[in-house]
Design an enzyme around this catalytic site. Structure first.
Site, PDB file in Angstrom:
ATOM      1  N   ALA A  81       0.842  -1.204   0.000  1.00 27.80           N
ATOM      2  CA  ALA A  81       0.000   0.000   0.000  1.00 27.80           C
ATOM      3  C   ALA A  81       0.874   1.250   0.000  1.00 27.80           C
ATOM      4  CB  ALA A  81      -0.917  -0.007   1.206  1.00 27.80           C
ATOM      5  N   GLU A  82       1.978   1.158   0.740  1.00 26.25           N
ATOM      6  CA  GLU A  82       2.896   2.290   0.840  1.00 26.25           C
ATOM      7  C   GLU A  82       3.565   2.515  -0.530  1.00 26.25           C
ATOM      8  OE1 GLU A  82       2.971   3.972   3.611  1.00 26.25           O
ATOM      9  OE2 GLU A  82       4.449   5.383   2.803  1.00 26.25           O
ATOM     10  N   TYR A  83       3.951   1.410  -1.165  1.00 24.27           N
ATOM     11  CA  TYR A  83       4.554   1.501  -2.497  1.00 24.27           C
ATOM     12  C   TYR A  83       3.583   2.201  -3.452  1.00 24.27           C
ATOM     13  CZ  TYR A  83       6.785   0.134  -6.893  1.00 24.27           C
ATOM     14  OH  TYR A  83       7.393   0.155  -8.121  1.00 24.27           O
ATOM     15  N   SER A 138      24.910 -20.249 -28.178  1.00 22.90           N
ATOM     16  CA  SER A 138      24.073 -21.303 -27.592  1.00 22.90           C
ATOM     17  C   SER A 138      24.994 -22.253 -26.833  1.00 22.90           C
ATOM     18  CB  SER A 138      23.276 -22.014 -28.668  1.00 22.90           C
ATOM     19  OG  SER A 138      24.144 -22.423 -29.688  1.00 22.90           O
ATOM     20  N   LEU A 139      24.446 -23.339 -26.349  1.00 20.09           N
ATOM     21  CA  LEU A 139      25.225 -24.231 -25.489  1.00 20.09           C
ATOM     22  C   LEU A 139      25.256 -25.636 -26.059  1.00 20.09           C
ATOM     23  CD1 LEU A 139      23.645 -23.177 -22.100  1.00 20.09           C
ATOM     24  CD2 LEU A 139      26.069 -23.048 -22.613  1.00 20.09           C
ATOM     25  N   GLU A 163      24.729 -23.512 -12.516  1.00 19.44           N
ATOM     26  CA  GLU A 163      23.461 -22.764 -12.446  1.00 19.44           C
ATOM     27  C   GLU A 163      22.357 -23.576 -13.098  1.00 19.44           C
ATOM     28  OE1 GLU A 163      23.842 -18.911 -14.566  1.00 19.44           O
ATOM     29  OE2 GLU A 163      25.953 -19.453 -14.410  1.00 19.44           O
ATOM     30  N   LYS A 196      19.412 -24.314 -15.595  1.00 21.40           N
ATOM     31  CA  LYS A 196      19.116 -23.780 -16.927  1.00 21.40           C
ATOM     32  C   LYS A 196      17.613 -23.532 -16.989  1.00 21.40           C
ATOM     33  CE  LYS A 196      20.030 -24.659 -21.783  1.00 21.40           C
ATOM     34  NZ  LYS A 196      18.654 -24.451 -22.235  1.00 21.40           N
ATOM     35  N   ASP A 201      13.939 -22.630 -18.200  1.00 21.41           N
ATOM     36  CA  ASP A 201      13.229 -22.869 -19.455  1.00 21.41           C
ATOM     37  C   ASP A 201      12.420 -21.614 -19.778  1.00 21.41           C
ATOM     38  OD1 ASP A 201      12.683 -24.408 -21.577  1.00 21.41           O
ATOM     39  OD2 ASP A 201      11.387 -25.830 -20.548  1.00 21.41           O
ATOM     40  N   TYR A 207      22.431 -14.404 -16.274  1.00 25.93           N
ATOM     41  CA  TYR A 207      23.492 -15.403 -16.133  1.00 25.93           C
ATOM     42  C   TYR A 207      24.780 -15.033 -16.853  1.00 25.93           C
ATOM     43  CZ  TYR A 207      21.387 -16.989 -20.573  1.00 25.93           C
ATOM     44  OH  TYR A 207      20.865 -17.062 -21.830  1.00 25.93           O
ATOM     45  N   LYS A 263      29.925 -23.885 -16.190  1.00 25.10           N
ATOM     46  CA  LYS A 263      30.845 -22.990 -16.903  1.00 25.10           C
ATOM     47  C   LYS A 263      32.184 -22.977 -16.181  1.00 25.10           C
ATOM     48  CE  LYS A 263      26.951 -20.031 -17.949  1.00 25.10           C
ATOM     49  NZ  LYS A 263      26.181 -18.885 -17.493  1.00 25.10           N
ATOM     50  N   LYS A 290      21.532 -31.818 -19.581  1.00 25.23           N
ATOM     51  CA  LYS A 290      20.069 -31.767 -19.635  1.00 25.23           C
ATOM     52  C   LYS A 290      19.420 -32.804 -18.708  1.00 25.23           C
ATOM     53  CE  LYS A 290      18.314 -29.260 -22.385  1.00 25.23           C
ATOM     54  NZ  LYS A 290      18.165 -29.139 -23.813  1.00 25.23           N
ATOM     55  N   CYS A 330     -22.986 -44.593 -18.317  1.00 19.90           N
ATOM     56  CA  CYS A 330     -21.797 -44.969 -17.541  1.00 19.90           C
ATOM     57  C   CYS A 330     -21.185 -46.264 -18.095  1.00 19.90           C
ATOM     58  CB  CYS A 330     -22.196 -45.150 -16.078  1.00 19.90           C
ATOM     59  SG  CYS A 330     -20.845 -45.784 -15.075  1.00 19.90           S
ATOM     60  N   CYS A 381     -21.815 -48.985 -15.030  1.00 18.26           N
ATOM     61  CA  CYS A 381     -23.132 -49.469 -14.583  1.00 18.26           C
ATOM     62  C   CYS A 381     -24.253 -49.136 -15.570  1.00 18.26           C
ATOM     63  CB  CYS A 381     -23.456 -48.896 -13.212  1.00 18.26           C
ATOM     64  SG  CYS A 381     -23.852 -47.139 -13.252  1.00 18.26           S
ATOM     65  N   CYS A 435     -21.763 -39.912 -13.682  1.00 18.71           N
ATOM     66  CA  CYS A 435     -22.642 -41.080 -13.736  1.00 18.71           C
ATOM     67  C   CYS A 435     -23.721 -40.866 -12.684  1.00 18.71           C
ATOM     68  CB  CYS A 435     -21.813 -42.327 -13.413  1.00 18.71           C
ATOM     69  SG  CYS A 435     -22.817 -43.692 -12.819  1.00 18.71           S
ATOM     70  N   CYS A 474     -23.503 -47.947  -8.759  1.00 17.68           N
ATOM     71  CA  CYS A 474     -22.354 -48.068  -9.661  1.00 17.68           C
ATOM     72  C   CYS A 474     -21.162 -48.628  -8.885  1.00 17.68           C
ATOM     73  CB  CYS A 474     -22.034 -46.691 -10.234  1.00 17.68           C
ATOM     74  SG  CYS A 474     -20.585 -46.703 -11.289  1.00 17.68           S
TER      75      CYS A 474
HETATM   76  N1  5U1 Z   1      22.038 -20.413 -16.491  1.00 17.04           N
HETATM   77  C1  5U1 Z   1      22.421 -20.255 -17.763  1.00 17.04           C
HETATM   78  N2  5U1 Z   1      21.621 -20.445 -18.796  1.00 17.04           N
HETATM   79  N3  5U1 Z   1      22.358 -20.170 -19.883  1.00 17.04           N
HETATM   80  C2  5U1 Z   1      22.008 -20.204 -21.206  1.00 17.04           C
HETATM   81  N4  5U1 Z   1      23.632 -19.879 -18.153  1.00 17.04           N
HETATM   82  C3  5U1 Z   1      23.619 -19.821 -19.506  1.00 17.04           C
HETATM   83  N5  5U1 Z   1      24.574 -19.495 -20.380  1.00 17.04           N
HETATM   84  C4  5U1 Z   1      24.258 -19.515 -21.686  1.00 17.04           C
HETATM   85  C5  5U1 Z   1      22.982 -19.866 -22.132  1.00 17.04           C
HETATM   86  C6  5U1 Z   1      22.658 -19.890 -23.572  1.00 17.04           C
HETATM   87  O1  5U1 Z   1      25.180 -19.196 -22.619  1.00 17.04           O
HETATM   88  C7  5U1 Z   1      26.500 -18.766 -22.254  1.00 17.04           C
HETATM   89  C8  5U1 Z   1      27.334 -19.864 -21.712  1.00 17.04           C
HETATM   90  C9  5U1 Z   1      27.108 -18.252 -23.502  1.00 17.04           C
END
Ligand code: 5U1
Length: 683
Positions: free
Chosen positions: A43-45, A91-92, A123, A125, A127, A235, A300, A324, A418, A421, A436, A442
């Protein structure tokens, strides 16, 4: 907001006040979204934000791009502009077993020409959707998607609406140019709430949190994105100018955290690759209890100088690897649909599937929920479907791959009678579930009613498992719950796979179960919508069964948490001659309890034991404990058969697993707060 030279000019005090409000609100955002430790009440925020909005409305000159009022942009866009990533977004590579991860470590050490262990940052990963955030002089300038790694899309307007995205960085030593990379994702609870709302409004629901996050970020109108429960977790970094970052990845993330970014609280360093495997196993156990979806662990090389020495291959760094987890979604074929009848007659379509390995187990059945869900999915027998199995949740059919539909795919016909029965199946307007109408005629409903009666939280009849109930009903030895107490040693011992000893044990358990409590007995009766809590409230309100059985709907609504629907089901149940006869037979058989103490001084959670586990985001642990104790509950440190409820926050592990094993109700923090509020605690 455009600034005109004719705009009224603020006084120095007003300027200072606007700056003060910026700081207060920014700090509050940081505490709320990044530290999970809010200081300023909501509320204050809201009051301070309103004050700043009013000031800015009067003096547009005070509006700056990093103002906390400037999260939602003006109008919708017509398209997203292209953005070139100065430093490509990589990408990884993936590993799918320990050997592949060990192979990665071997390659790293070979390239570094060392036999010493290499330290790794670990860390989860997430989704979600990979994102790049560009800050110039500490102010957010641009947010872009990864795209093909070289060119992405400018989604700044949308990303600005995400509360955990800092519009301006905090603290000292902020680089002149800082590009931060991370993931925008939708937490599981936010996803569930969003889908619930969409389903209630008859709108399309999202298949999973990732799709929901992607769909939310792709909105051309940022006002829609602003209503979506999105989170940012960072990350890594891309471009950096005007500062030197710490030489270890884990320390660099802590620095980003100090500048105002949310980082993953599970982040850790492992001394060597064995430590990584251990981390993977531990997080794997916690995976389902985490408040967000993860699909693996990223390891890493922690030393950034070593990272530079290792460099890249094609589009992936040599110094990182994603290990994964088993996928939680897979495709398979829908072979058939069968209809199951539950305790209250609910007819549930169950998908029979070509077995598929998903979420770590082989799945051959999934729920299709109800008729509406079949329609919503547009699914036919023969279709290729996407199955999702996350944690111990029942596997679900989440979507249909229409492009793979065979010519002979056939419609799913919901039964009019059903399947057990043959009584008519009825639908109540406004209710998705069809039932049912056979009631206890039944055998399917009878079996479920008996299983429920015998369950741990009801009469707790040890040794009376589901299979045995089915056997007893199928063999005509059991027709009702009260019939349990007429079973003889001879009948039981004569059953297949049941010896004299097990039969006697079951009779002993039946005898023990007769000494119960009124709440457990009420719960055991299986009245629609009467769970444990309602049973407790009913018992406490009326004190004895006779008064409850005579109560009308109006009186029932005076019971805590009982509304017109529940009141109707309760009154209707006790009016049935069959129910009255069953209760009488149970009492004749010797089922008994002590009268309940009614109302009086007793507190709402008296006699209950609660356990708090995981991290709480809104309340502190001691506040949560205090509230529970005020309501009369005991707060214990470990979960046992005596535990009534568990509050599980992010990161809950073994206690949550144990609660699930013991079938103890668990609440997330939101539900917990709702429960507290419902019992008069002001939060
Ligand atoms: N936690 C994490 N997710 N993730 C995705 N770290 C991380 N690092 C990434 C990616 C694609 O790429 C770097 C290692 C380049």
């Amino acid at each position: 907001m455009t600034k005109k030279s004719t705009d009224k000019q603020p006084t120095t005090e007003q300027r200072q006040r606007a700056q003060e409000l910026h700081d207060i609100l920014q700090r509050a955002n940081y505490q709320y979204y990044v530290l999970d430790d809010p200081e300023l009440p909501d509320a204050e925020y809201d009051r301070r934000l309103r004050e700043l909005q009013d000031l800015e409305a009067e003096y547009p000159d005070l509006v700056t791009p990093d103002s906390p009022t400037q999260r939602v942009g003006a109008g919708p866009l017509t398209s997203f502009a292209e953005v070139r990533h100065e430093v490509p977004m990589l990408s990884l590579d993936n590993a799918f077993n320990d050997e592949e991860l060990q192979e990665f470590d071997r390659r790293v050490r070979d390239r570094l020409n060392t036999s010493e262990p290499v330290e790794y940052a670990c860390e989860p990963k997430l989704d979600g959707i990979a994102i790049s955030l560009l800050y110039r002089e500490g102010v957010l300038e641009r947010a872009a998607t990864r795209g093909d790694g070289t060119t992405g899309e400018d989604i700044t307007q949308n990303v600005r609406t995400v509360g955990s995205v800092p519009l301006r960085l905090l603290g000292n030593g902020v680089p002149a140019v800082l590009e931060v990379r991370g993931e925008i994702y939708m937490p599981k609870d936010g996803f569930a709430a969003l889908n619930k709302k969409a389903a209630e409004a008859g709108e399309k629901t999202f298949v999973n949190p990732r799709n929901a996050a992607a769909g939310s970020l792709r909105q051309l109108d940022s006002r829609i994105t602003a209503q979506r429960p999105l989170q940012l977790c960072v990350y890594g970094v891309g471009q950096v100018e005007g500062a030197t970052l710490p030489g270890k990845h884990t320390e660099m993330l802590l620095q980003l955290n100090r500048w105002g970014f949310r980082i993953n609280s599970e982040m850790a360093a492992a001394r060597d690759i064995d430590g990584c495997i251990e981390y993977y196993q531990q997080l794997g156990e916690k995976r389902d209890a985490l408040p967000y979806d993860i699909d693996g662990i990223v390891f890493k090389v922690n030393d950034t100088a070593l990272q530079r020495r290792l460099g890249f291959v094609a589009r992936a760094p040599r110094w990182a690897m994603a290990y994964k987890f088993p996928a939680q979604e897979e495709m398979t074929e829908l072979l058939d649909v069968e209809f199951q009848v539950g305790r209250t007659g609910a007819v549930t379509p169950v998908a029979r599937l070509k077995p598929v390995f998903v979420g770590g187990v082989t799945v051959s059945n999934a729920t299709l929920h109800n008729r509406d869900e079949i329609e919503r999915l547009g699914v036919k027998v023969g279709d290729t479907v996407v199955i999702r199995r996350a944690g111990d949740v029942i596997p679900q059919v989440v979507s249909v791959v229409e492009s793979k539909r065979p010519k002979n795919a056939r419609d799913i016909e919901f039964p009019t009678h059903c399947p057990v029965c043959d009584s008519p199946v009825e639908s109540t307007p406004g209710e998705a579930v069809a039932r049912c109408s056979g009631g206890l005629i039944c055998s399917a409903q009878r079996k479920q009613a008996i299983k429920h009666f015998a369950s741990r939280k009801a009469m707790d009849i040890d040794g009376l498992g589901d299979k045995l109930v089915e056997q007893l009903v199928d063999e005509g030895l059991l027709h009702s719950v009260s019939g349990l107490y007429d079973l003889t040693l001879e009948q039981l011992a004569g059953l297949e796979r049941m010896g004299q000893k097990s039969a006697q044990n079951l009779l002993d358990a039946l005898e023990r179960s007769k000494d119960t409590t009124l709440p457990k007995f009420l719960y055991a009766l299986g009245i629609r919508e009467v769970g444990e809590a309602t049973a407790r409230n009913l018992a406490r309100h009326y004190g004895d069964l006779e008064s409850l059985m005579q109560a009308d709907e109006e009186s029932l609504q005076e019971v805590e948490d009982v509304g017109p629907v529940v009141a109707h089901f309760v009154a209707e149940f006790f009016q049935q001659t069959h129910a009255q006869e069953e209760i009488e037979a149970l009492r004749q058989a010797g089922v008994h309890w002590q009268p309940e103490e009614t109302g009086g001084e007793e507190q709402p959670l008296s006699g209950q034991t609660w356990v708090l586990t995981g991290k709480l985001e809104t309340l502190s642990r001691s506040e949560a404990k205090d509230y529970l104790q005020r309501l009369g509950a005991k707060v214990a440190g470990s979960v046992s058969a005596k535990t009534d409820s568990v509050v599980a926050g992010p990161g809950a592990g073994s206690k949550l697993n144990k609660a699930r094993e013991l079938d103890i109700p668990t609440l997330d923090e939101e539900a917990f707060i709702e429960m507290l509020r419902g019992r008069g605690i002001e939060i």
